[in-house]
Design a protein around this motif. Sequence first.
Motif, PDB file in Angstrom:
ATOM      1  N   GLU A  57       0.825  -1.201   0.000  1.00  0.00           N
ATOM      2  CA  GLU A  57       0.000   0.000   0.000  1.00  0.00           C
ATOM      3  C   GLU A  57       0.865   1.259   0.000  1.00  0.00           C
ATOM      4  OE1 GLU A  57      -3.190   0.341  -0.257  1.00  0.00           O
ATOM      5  OE2 GLU A  57      -3.876  -1.733  -0.089  1.00  0.00           O
ATOM      6  N   LEU A  58       1.945   1.252   0.793  1.00  0.00           N
ATOM      7  CA  LEU A  58       2.834   2.410   0.819  1.00  0.00           C
ATOM      8  C   LEU A  58       3.534   2.602  -0.513  1.00  0.00           C
ATOM      9  CD1 LEU A  58       4.436   2.035   4.371  1.00  0.00           C
ATOM     10  CD2 LEU A  58       2.648   3.630   3.668  1.00  0.00           C
ATOM     11  N   ARG A  59       3.936   1.501  -1.139  1.00  0.00           N
ATOM     12  CA  ARG A  59       4.596   1.608  -2.441  1.00  0.00           C
ATOM     13  C   ARG A  59       3.645   2.164  -3.494  1.00  0.00           C
ATOM     14  NH1 ARG A  59       6.261  -3.041  -2.442  1.00  0.00           N
ATOM     15  NH2 ARG A  59       4.645  -4.086  -3.661  1.00  0.00           N
ATOM     16  N   GLU A  60       2.400   1.686  -3.508  1.00  0.00           N
ATOM     17  CA  GLU A  60       1.420   2.197  -4.467  1.00  0.00           C
ATOM     18  C   GLU A  60       1.114   3.665  -4.214  1.00  0.00           C
ATOM     19  OE1 GLU A  60      -1.964  -0.299  -4.189  1.00  0.00           O
ATOM     20  OE2 GLU A  60      -1.096  -1.920  -5.395  1.00  0.00           O
ATOM     21  N   ALA A  62       3.159   5.918  -2.938  1.00  0.00           N
ATOM     22  CA  ALA A  62       4.300   6.722  -3.370  1.00  0.00           C
ATOM     23  C   ALA A  62       4.350   6.848  -4.886  1.00  0.00           C
ATOM     24  CB  ALA A  62       5.596   6.108  -2.838  1.00  0.00           C
ATOM     25  N   VAL A  63       4.142   5.732  -5.589  1.00  0.00           N
ATOM     26  CA  VAL A  63       4.175   5.769  -7.058  1.00  0.00           C
ATOM     27  C   VAL A  63       3.054   6.643  -7.606  1.00  0.00           C
ATOM     28  CG1 VAL A  63       3.923   4.358  -9.134  1.00  0.00           C
ATOM     29  CG2 VAL A  63       5.319   3.527  -7.244  1.00  0.00           C
ATOM     30  N   CYS A  64       1.868   6.515  -7.047  1.00  0.00           N
ATOM     31  CA  CYS A  64       0.733   7.320  -7.505  1.00  0.00           C
ATOM     32  C   CYS A  64       0.970   8.798  -7.238  1.00  0.00           C
ATOM     33  CB  CYS A  64      -0.539   6.840  -6.821  1.00  0.00           C
ATOM     34  SG  CYS A  64      -2.038   7.731  -7.315  1.00  0.00           S
ATOM     35  N   ALA A  65       1.504   9.127  -6.065  1.00  0.00           N
ATOM     36  CA  ALA A  65       1.736  10.530  -5.725  1.00  0.00           C
ATOM     37  C   ALA A  65       2.755  11.165  -6.669  1.00  0.00           C
ATOM     38  CB  ALA A  65       2.204  10.644  -4.275  1.00  0.00           C
ATOM     39  N   VAL A  66       3.834  10.453  -6.963  1.00  0.00           N
ATOM     40  CA  VAL A  66       4.859  11.002  -7.854  1.00  0.00           C
ATOM     41  C   VAL A  66       4.310  11.176  -9.273  1.00  0.00           C
ATOM     42  CG1 VAL A  66       7.102  10.544  -8.897  1.00  0.00           C
ATOM     43  CG2 VAL A  66       6.759  10.111  -6.469  1.00  0.00           C
ATOM     44  N   ALA A  67       3.584  10.145  -9.749  1.00  0.00           N
ATOM     45  CA  ALA A  67       3.050  10.215 -11.114  1.00  0.00           C
ATOM     46  C   ALA A  67       2.068  11.364 -11.280  1.00  0.00           C
ATOM     47  CB  ALA A  67       2.387   8.887 -11.472  1.00  0.00           C
ATOM     48  N   PHE A 119      -7.911  18.933 -13.915  1.00  0.00           N
ATOM     49  CA  PHE A 119      -6.825  17.964 -13.756  1.00  0.00           C
ATOM     50  C   PHE A 119      -7.166  16.945 -12.678  1.00  0.00           C
ATOM     51  CE2 PHE A 119      -4.464  20.638 -16.480  1.00  0.00           C
ATOM     52  CZ  PHE A 119      -3.306  19.975 -16.848  1.00  0.00           C
ATOM     53  N   GLY A 120      -7.873  17.373 -11.643  1.00  0.00           N
ATOM     54  CA  GLY A 120      -8.272  16.429 -10.607  1.00  0.00           C
ATOM     55  C   GLY A 120      -9.248  15.396 -11.120  1.00  0.00           C
ATOM     56  N   ALA A 121     -10.245  15.837 -11.882  1.00  0.00           N
ATOM     57  CA  ALA A 121     -11.218  14.894 -12.424  1.00  0.00           C
ATOM     58  C   ALA A 121     -10.565  13.907 -13.378  1.00  0.00           C
ATOM     59  CB  ALA A 121     -12.333  15.664 -13.140  1.00  0.00           C
ATOM     60  N   VAL A 122      -9.667  14.403 -14.236  1.00  0.00           N
ATOM     61  CA  VAL A 122      -9.008  13.512 -15.196  1.00  0.00           C
ATOM     62  C   VAL A 122      -8.089  12.523 -14.483  1.00  0.00           C
ATOM     63  CG1 VAL A 122      -7.376  13.442 -17.113  1.00  0.00           C
ATOM     64  CG2 VAL A 122      -9.196  15.153 -17.085  1.00  0.00           C
ATOM     65  N   SER A 123      -7.342  12.989 -13.500  1.00  0.00           N
ATOM     66  CA  SER A 123      -6.442  12.085 -12.788  1.00  0.00           C
ATOM     67  C   SER A 123      -7.217  11.025 -12.013  1.00  0.00           C
ATOM     68  CB  SER A 123      -5.535  12.877 -11.839  1.00  0.00           C
ATOM     69  OG  SER A 123      -6.313  13.607 -10.894  1.00  0.00           O
ATOM     70  N   GLY A 124      -8.364  11.389 -11.437  1.00  0.00           N
ATOM     71  CA  GLY A 124      -9.180  10.399 -10.749  1.00  0.00           C
ATOM     72  C   GLY A 124      -9.723   9.346 -11.694  1.00  0.00           C
ATOM     73  N   LEU A 125     -10.173   9.756 -12.891  1.00  0.00           N
ATOM     74  CA  LEU A 125     -10.676   8.803 -13.871  1.00  0.00           C
ATOM     75  C   LEU A 125      -9.565   7.911 -14.418  1.00  0.00           C
ATOM     76  CD1 LEU A 125     -13.160  11.082 -15.858  1.00  0.00           C
ATOM     77  CD2 LEU A 125     -13.729   9.256 -14.238  1.00  0.00           C
ATOM     78  N   VAL A 126      -8.403   8.493 -14.670  1.00  0.00           N
ATOM     79  CA  VAL A 126      -7.287   7.695 -15.194  1.00  0.00           C
ATOM     80  C   VAL A 126      -6.844   6.661 -14.173  1.00  0.00           C
ATOM     81  CG1 VAL A 126      -4.865   7.818 -15.906  1.00  0.00           C
ATOM     82  CG2 VAL A 126      -6.510   9.471 -16.795  1.00  0.00           C
ATOM     83  N   LEU A 127      -6.759   7.056 -12.912  1.00  0.00           N
ATOM     84  CA  LEU A 127      -6.367   6.091 -11.887  1.00  0.00           C
ATOM     85  C   LEU A 127      -7.382   4.965 -11.771  1.00  0.00           C
ATOM     86  CD1 LEU A 127      -4.475   5.229  -9.630  1.00  0.00           C
ATOM     87  CD2 LEU A 127      -5.761   6.701  -8.075  1.00  0.00           C
ATOM     88  N   VAL A 136      -6.672   1.813  -0.341  1.00  0.00           N
ATOM     89  CA  VAL A 136      -6.396   2.971   0.511  1.00  0.00           C
ATOM     90  C   VAL A 136      -5.132   3.685   0.061  1.00  0.00           C
ATOM     91  CG1 VAL A 136      -5.942   3.710   2.876  1.00  0.00           C
ATOM     92  CG2 VAL A 136      -7.578   1.872   2.443  1.00  0.00           C
ATOM     93  N   GLY A 137      -4.107   2.913  -0.274  1.00  0.00           N
ATOM     94  CA  GLY A 137      -2.862   3.521  -0.713  1.00  0.00           C
ATOM     95  C   GLY A 137      -3.018   4.362  -1.961  1.00  0.00           C
ATOM     96  N   LEU A 138      -3.822   3.894  -2.905  1.00  0.00           N
ATOM     97  CA  LEU A 138      -4.041   4.659  -4.130  1.00  0.00           C
ATOM     98  C   LEU A 138      -4.779   5.961  -3.859  1.00  0.00           C
ATOM     99  CD1 LEU A 138      -5.031   1.776  -6.582  1.00  0.00           C
ATOM    100  CD2 LEU A 138      -2.856   2.992  -6.453  1.00  0.00           C
ATOM    101  N   VAL A 139      -5.765   5.920  -2.991  1.00  0.00           N
ATOM    102  CA  VAL A 139      -6.523   7.144  -2.679  1.00  0.00           C
ATOM    103  C   VAL A 139      -5.625   8.159  -1.978  1.00  0.00           C
ATOM    104  CG1 VAL A 139      -8.479   8.071  -1.401  1.00  0.00           C
ATOM    105  CG2 VAL A 139      -8.706   5.891  -2.594  1.00  0.00           C
ATOM    106  N   VAL A 140      -4.828   7.689  -1.020  1.00  0.00           N
ATOM    107  CA  VAL A 140      -3.916   8.601  -0.314  1.00  0.00           C
ATOM    108  C   VAL A 140      -2.882   9.176  -1.282  1.00  0.00           C
ATOM    109  CG1 VAL A 140      -2.163   8.739   1.484  1.00  0.00           C
ATOM    110  CG2 VAL A 140      -4.259   7.470   1.904  1.00  0.00           C
ATOM    111  N   GLY A 141      -2.328   8.321  -2.131  1.00  0.00           N
ATOM    112  CA  GLY A 141      -1.361   8.807  -3.108  1.00  0.00           C
ATOM    113  C   GLY A 141      -1.971   9.790  -4.091  1.00  0.00           C
ATOM    114  N   LEU A 142      -3.224   9.554  -4.485  1.00  0.00           N
ATOM    115  CA  LEU A 142      -3.900  10.478  -5.403  1.00  0.00           C
ATOM    116  C   LEU A 142      -4.103  11.840  -4.767  1.00  0.00           C
ATOM    117  CD1 LEU A 142      -5.376  10.885  -8.110  1.00  0.00           C
ATOM    118  CD2 LEU A 142      -7.440  10.009  -7.000  1.00  0.00           C
ATOM    119  N   ALA A 143      -4.549  11.863  -3.519  1.00  0.00           N
ATOM    120  CA  ALA A 143      -4.762  13.144  -2.838  1.00  0.00           C
ATOM    121  C   ALA A 143      -3.444  13.882  -2.610  1.00  0.00           C
ATOM    122  CB  ALA A 143      -5.475  12.907  -1.510  1.00  0.00           C
TER     123      ALA A 143
END
Length: 227
Positions: A57-60, A62-67, A119-127, A136-143
Amino acid sequence: MTVPTPSEHDPDHPHAGSPRAAPGEQPGTGPAAPQPTPPYGVEAGYGGEGGPLVRRELREAAVCAVAVAVVGIAMGLLWLWLAPRVPLYNNGEVVLFKDPEGEQAIGAEGVFALLGLAFGAVSGLVLFAVRRRGGVGLVVGLALGGLLGSVLAWRVGVWFGPETDLPAAARAAGKGATFDAPLELHAYGMLLAWPVAATLVHLVTTALFGPRETPDAGAAQPQDWES
């Protein structure tokens, strides 16, 4: 002569039908009950399945946040291109607004907020399209990535925009000349437009179109006990 019969109250005499103690087993004690296993196969303590799950979850995250944060560069360039300019006038002594009643400054912040929502709407749809199962990790990384992307977009717009040193810009423009004011973001709440929109869109799409957990067909059905 009669043979005395054992008393029914004798504790040492086993009653009929009572289980006999197995060899090597203390009288009055039954076989040890099996210990319950933790649910979902997660063992307590370090080294169980919970450790790899948390690391994943932490790895996902981090990757999501950077991307997501890297995309903030594109938003900053778009903001620099679309935001209205605030004209300033140099009279040789002080720098004044050429249009004191203009709304260009508010328009620049409004453009930033609209870009953040888009950009928020597009990034949420792409994810959601990439990882439909969510987590949970993806949602935290997205925010977190949305917030970092907003900050990066703001700084990119300021760095590549008009000169931020007004005295230097006024000297370069000359007396009686008009030049553009630097891009500024006074309402810092605009930075939350991206992460809020991304999180909401992702959660809504996951709730509506995400995969559903179906009950196992081979699972044992509860039995009806007869009284």
